[in-house]
Design a protein around this motif. Structure first.
Motif, PDB file in Angstrom:
ATOM      1  N   ILE A  13       0.836  -1.205   0.000  1.00  5.72           N
ATOM      2  CA  ILE A  13       0.000   0.000   0.000  1.00  5.72           C
ATOM      3  C   ILE A  13       0.873   1.257   0.000  1.00  5.72           C
ATOM      4  O   ILE A  13       0.652   2.194  -0.789  1.00  5.72           O
ATOM      5  N   ASN A  14       1.876   1.302   0.867  1.00  4.39           N
ATOM      6  CA  ASN A  14       2.727   2.492   0.961  1.00  4.39           C
ATOM      7  C   ASN A  14       3.658   2.622  -0.239  1.00  4.39           C
ATOM      8  O   ASN A  14       3.979   3.745  -0.658  1.00  4.39           O
ATOM      9  N   MET A  15       4.096   1.521  -0.797  1.00  3.73           N
ATOM     10  CA  MET A  15       4.906   1.588  -2.007  1.00  3.73           C
ATOM     11  C   MET A  15       4.092   2.169  -3.163  1.00  3.73           C
ATOM     12  O   MET A  15       4.586   3.017  -3.932  1.00  3.73           O
ATOM     13  N   ALA A  16       2.843   1.745  -3.293  1.00  2.00           N
ATOM     14  CA  ALA A  16       1.984   2.267  -4.366  1.00  2.00           C
ATOM     15  C   ALA A  16       1.751   3.761  -4.193  1.00  2.00           C
ATOM     16  O   ALA A  16       1.825   4.534  -5.165  1.00  2.00           O
ATOM     17  N   LYS A  17       1.489   4.199  -2.979  1.00  2.00           N
ATOM     18  CA  LYS A  17       1.264   5.627  -2.733  1.00  2.00           C
ATOM     19  C   LYS A  17       2.514   6.443  -3.055  1.00  2.00           C
ATOM     20  O   LYS A  17       2.422   7.536  -3.631  1.00  2.00           O
ATOM     21  N   ALA A  18       3.676   5.935  -2.688  1.00  2.00           N
ATOM     22  CA  ALA A  18       4.919   6.669  -2.920  1.00  2.00           C
ATOM     23  C   ALA A  18       5.215   6.799  -4.420  1.00  2.00           C
ATOM     24  O   ALA A  18       5.649   7.862  -4.885  1.00  2.00           O
ATOM     25  N   VAL A  19       4.971   5.738  -5.203  1.00  3.53           N
ATOM     26  CA  VAL A  19       5.235   5.800  -6.638  1.00  3.53           C
ATOM     27  C   VAL A  19       4.299   6.790  -7.324  1.00  3.53           C
ATOM     28  O   VAL A  19       4.719   7.594  -8.169  1.00  3.53           O
ATOM     29  N   PHE A  64      -3.297   1.352 -11.862  1.00  2.00           N
ATOM     30  CA  PHE A  64      -2.696   2.608 -12.333  1.00  2.00           C
ATOM     31  C   PHE A  64      -1.188   2.443 -12.515  1.00  2.00           C
ATOM     32  O   PHE A  64      -0.608   2.871 -13.525  1.00  2.00           O
ATOM     33  N   ILE A  65      -0.532   1.798 -11.543  1.00  2.00           N
ATOM     34  CA  ILE A  65       0.918   1.607 -11.612  1.00  2.00           C
ATOM     35  C   ILE A  65       1.279   0.634 -12.736  1.00  2.00           C
ATOM     36  O   ILE A  65       2.285   0.828 -13.447  1.00  2.00           O
ATOM     37  N   GLU A  66       0.478  -0.416 -12.927  1.00  2.00           N
ATOM     38  CA  GLU A  66       0.759  -1.353 -14.002  1.00  2.00           C
ATOM     39  C   GLU A  66       0.636  -0.674 -15.370  1.00  2.00           C
ATOM     40  O   GLU A  66       1.419  -0.956 -16.288  1.00  2.00           O
ATOM     41  N   ILE A  67      -0.337   0.226 -15.512  1.00  2.00           N
ATOM     42  CA  ILE A  67      -0.462   0.979 -16.765  1.00  2.00           C
ATOM     43  C   ILE A  67       0.762   1.864 -16.967  1.00  2.00           C
ATOM     44  O   ILE A  67       1.314   1.964 -18.078  1.00  2.00           O
ATOM     45  N   HIS A 100      -6.828   0.832  -3.258  1.00  2.00           N
ATOM     46  CA  HIS A 100      -5.540   0.199  -3.540  1.00  2.00           C
ATOM     47  C   HIS A 100      -5.585  -0.628  -4.824  1.00  2.00           C
ATOM     48  O   HIS A 100      -4.588  -0.686  -5.568  1.00  2.00           O
ATOM     49  N   HIS A 101      -6.705  -1.287  -5.106  1.00  2.00           N
ATOM     50  CA  HIS A 101      -6.792  -2.114  -6.309  1.00  2.00           C
ATOM     51  C   HIS A 101      -6.652  -1.241  -7.562  1.00  2.00           C
ATOM     52  O   HIS A 101      -5.936  -1.596  -8.505  1.00  2.00           O
ATOM     53  N   LYS A 102      -7.322  -0.094  -7.559  1.00  2.00           N
ATOM     54  CA  LYS A 102      -7.197   0.819  -8.698  1.00  2.00           C
ATOM     55  C   LYS A 102      -5.796   1.421  -8.757  1.00  2.00           C
ATOM     56  O   LYS A 102      -5.262   1.666  -9.845  1.00  2.00           O
ATOM     57  N   CYS A 114      -7.179   9.736  -6.552  1.00  2.00           N
ATOM     58  CA  CYS A 114      -6.199   8.968  -7.316  1.00  2.00           C
ATOM     59  C   CYS A 114      -4.790   9.205  -6.794  1.00  2.00           C
ATOM     60  O   CYS A 114      -3.996   8.270  -6.661  1.00  2.00           O
ATOM     61  N   LEU A 115      -4.471  10.462  -6.475  1.00  2.00           N
ATOM     62  CA  LEU A 115      -3.141  10.793  -5.947  1.00  2.00           C
ATOM     63  C   LEU A 115      -2.897  10.105  -4.606  1.00  2.00           C
ATOM     64  O   LEU A 115      -1.797   9.588  -4.357  1.00  2.00           O
TER      65      LEU A 115
END
Length: 625
Positions: A448-454, A493-496, A487-489, A481-482
């Protein structure tokens, strides 16, 4: 001895022993006396009757009466089936049957059903067939006849309907009764909805018990503690669940009603291990006496090892993408359609059912280490929110007792989220009585925190534009979104970002290789990047193929229980925690690395083999193919 009053006494009692009783003494059943009167053997004025005459009447007269009743009943049944009886007479028959069976039903409820819903073993192992056969036969026959088939030939859903119909008819005979199957459904409704209103609505029309009955049942059966198996090593995780009650009223000194409970789950490993019965592996002996300065060289060596492994994973990923992009590229710029357009036009869309979805493994590029499905045991819930030192201390005390440390096992492993993990470390340092517990951070909040940081890192550069393309247009939507509220979305978002932007970053190198007729490769790509001077390209290269790729590979490592991939991505990503102000995970990363370098080899290998678990045996079988 008085003489028997029966006119056929000499015939009925010939060569037999008998006793003579007064008729008024009720020694002889009233129906036997009536049979003797109906057959002219005695009169109303008779005073005495012997046992021999009574036995003769019972064995000979009843059968003839029964035959007469059977003939009469068959005639009535024939009239009913051929519709040769009026509705008024049929109502009289139905009313008489109801009045006759009402007493039997009440007796059945009082003797057999009154407290049946309280029996947990019955609710868990009840058999519908035997339960229906034990109920009033007349009522059961009426209900089953409405279905037009025999009860044994009904489907499970039809049998369930018959059961509920019988319970409702029983509740009409005796109101305010609680019957087991209706109560079970009300209990499940409360489990799903946690709503008092739902329970009361259901109980208003069913013999299922009210909301208070459900709560009393839960309280009564929650008093016995849940036992943890002691014959095997255990890994325990706890997490808090919070429910905030909404209140739209505005008033002075208003406080929100918050329901908090900490859920505990124990993983019993399969195949069994026995490390936790060895006192020499207790963290009391090797972890809490170590200092950072003494272990710094080991930590740096471990970090360098995982850095090298991440470079290996990154090269493999880029190599795979280069092969795909090279296959999609067509020579020349005058073609009306490129390869991707042709593939999309000719591709047949396949619909996946729920059963087929579990067969798809999108992380097959990583080696899996899921050996067997563990046995999962729910622990005793703890009514404490793990957000303070005192709360954490209370939770550790309960878990230590539940796990049997140090009486039944010498030490054990506990996992939790980020903030409780840091609080646990402080409590363990200050309270030696808990130092037989080894605490490790849960991986869910890492992701979760890695996704938010990226997303925060790339937001101003390309993230906000991608969000608008994906439909996030209003200020609140862009802010959601920011912040990666879903988390799933956020992971999609990161995979895109990774697949789309990463492929675009590889396209200049693909053109470079095509112009020079050389085969593209990951190593060649990194050599080519040395001559790139564009700062924007360099920034995106680092952001996409280091941090965004680290999140993607971390997720894959978790799904595949690949400890090397998990740790490599954590180590490589940790520098971004300092740039985005996530101080808690800076400390968590360093503390966990310290634990791993200080742990004995057997414990370290044990942790690597059990980073994550899967519950689906089908998934494991799919991995083994």
């Amino acid at each position: 001895m008085p003489k028997c009053s029966c006119k056929q006494h000499d015939v009925f009692s010939k060569d037999k022993d008998y006793k003579v009783h007064k008729i008024a003494s009720n020694k002889i059943a009233a129906k036997i006396i009536k049979l003797l009167m109906d057959n002219g053997c005695i009169t109303k004025r008779c005073v005495y009757i012997c046992t021999s005459c009574a036995a003769y009447a019972e064995s000979n007269f009843i059968s003839s009466v029964q035959q007469e009743q059977d003939i009469f009943v068959n005639q009535v049944v024939t009239m009913i089936k051929t519709n040769n009886i009026s509705d008024a007479n049929l109502q009289k028959i139905a009313s008489a049957i109801g009045e006759r069976e009402s007493g039997k039903i009440k007796t059945d409820i009082n003797d057999n059903l009154c407290g049946q819903y309280k029996d947990v073993d019955f609710l868990k192992h009840c058999d519908i067939d035997s339960w229906v056969k034990d109920r009033d036969a007349v009522l059961t026959s009426f209900v089953t006849s409405l279905c037009g088939k025999d009860f044994d030939n009904m489907s499970s859903s039809e049998k369930t309907k018959v059961v509920y119909a019988i319970e409702h008819l029983y509740s009409i005979a005796m109101t305010n009764t609680i019957l087991p199957f209706s109560f079970s459904l009300n209990l499940l409704s409360y489990y799903v909805s946690s709503s008092k209103t739902v329970c009361n609505l259901y109980s208003s029309a069913h013999p299922s018990g009210s909301y208070s009955s459900v709560l009393n049942w839960i309280e009564q059966h929650s008093q016995s503690s849940i036992d943890v198996p002691f014959h095997n090593d255990i890994i325990t995780y706890f997490d808090n669940n919070q429910v905030l009650a909404r209140n739209w009223r505005v008033r002075y000194d208003a406080k929100a009603i918050l329901s908090t409970i900490t859920t505990v789950v124990h993983f019993s490993l399969n195949p069994p291990y026995n490390l936790q019965n060895n006192d020499s592996f207790s963290p009391r002996l090797w972890l809490y006496q170590s200092s950072i300065s003494d272990s710094m060289q080991k930590v740096l060596a471990l970090v360098n090892h995982y850095e090298d492994h991440f470079r290996y994973l990154r090269e493999n990923y880029i190599e795979g993408r280069l092969q795909i992009l090279a296959a999609q590229r067509r020579p020349g710029l005058t073609d009306p359609e490129d390869t991707i357009s042709i593939l999309l036009k000719n591709e047949k869309k396949t619909k996946f059912s729920d059963k087929s979805r579990c067969q798809v493994d999108c992380y097959s590029f990583l080696e899996h280490n899921h050996k067997n499905t563990p046995n999962i045991h729910m622990g005793n819930p703890i009514s404490v929110n793990p957000c303070s030192f005192n709360a954490i201390k209370s939770i550790l005390e309960k878990l230590k007792t539940e796990l049997g440390v140090p009486e039944r096992r010498k030490w054990s492993i506990i996992g939790c989220d980020g903030l409780p993990y840091l609080l646990c470390q402080r409590v363990l340092q200050d309270n030696p009585e808990f130092q037989d517990l080894l605490v490790q951070p849960g991986l869910g909040h890492f992701e979760i925190n890695m996704a938010k940081a990226v997303i925060k890192l790339l937001w101003e550069v390309i993230g906000v534009d991608l969000a608008k393309l994906l439909g996030y247009r209003s200020p609140k939507a862009l802010q959601a979104c920011l912040q990666a509220n879903d988390h799933h979305k956020a992971m999609q978002f990161i995979e895109i970002l990774l697949l789309g932007t990463g492929d675009e970053l590889l396209q200049p190198y693909i053109r470079h290789c095509h112009d020079r007729t050389i085969e593209p490769s990951a190593k060649g790509f990194f050599v080519w990047c040395r001559d790139i001077m564009d700062p924007n390209y360099k920034f995106l290269l680092e952001a996409i193929f280091t941090y965004a790729l680290a999140v993607y590979l971390f997720r894959a490592g978790v799904r595949r229980n690949n400890s090397d991939a998990i740790m490599a991505c954590r180590v490589k990503f940790s520098s971004l925690y300092f740039g985005t102000g996530k101080t808690n995970y800076q400390r968590i990363e360093m503390t966990d690395l310290m634990m791993r370098v200080c742990a004995p080899l057997e414990v370290h290998q044990f942790l690597q083999q059990h980073e994550t678990f899967t519950r689906k045996s089908l998934t494991i079988q799919h991995f083994k193919k």
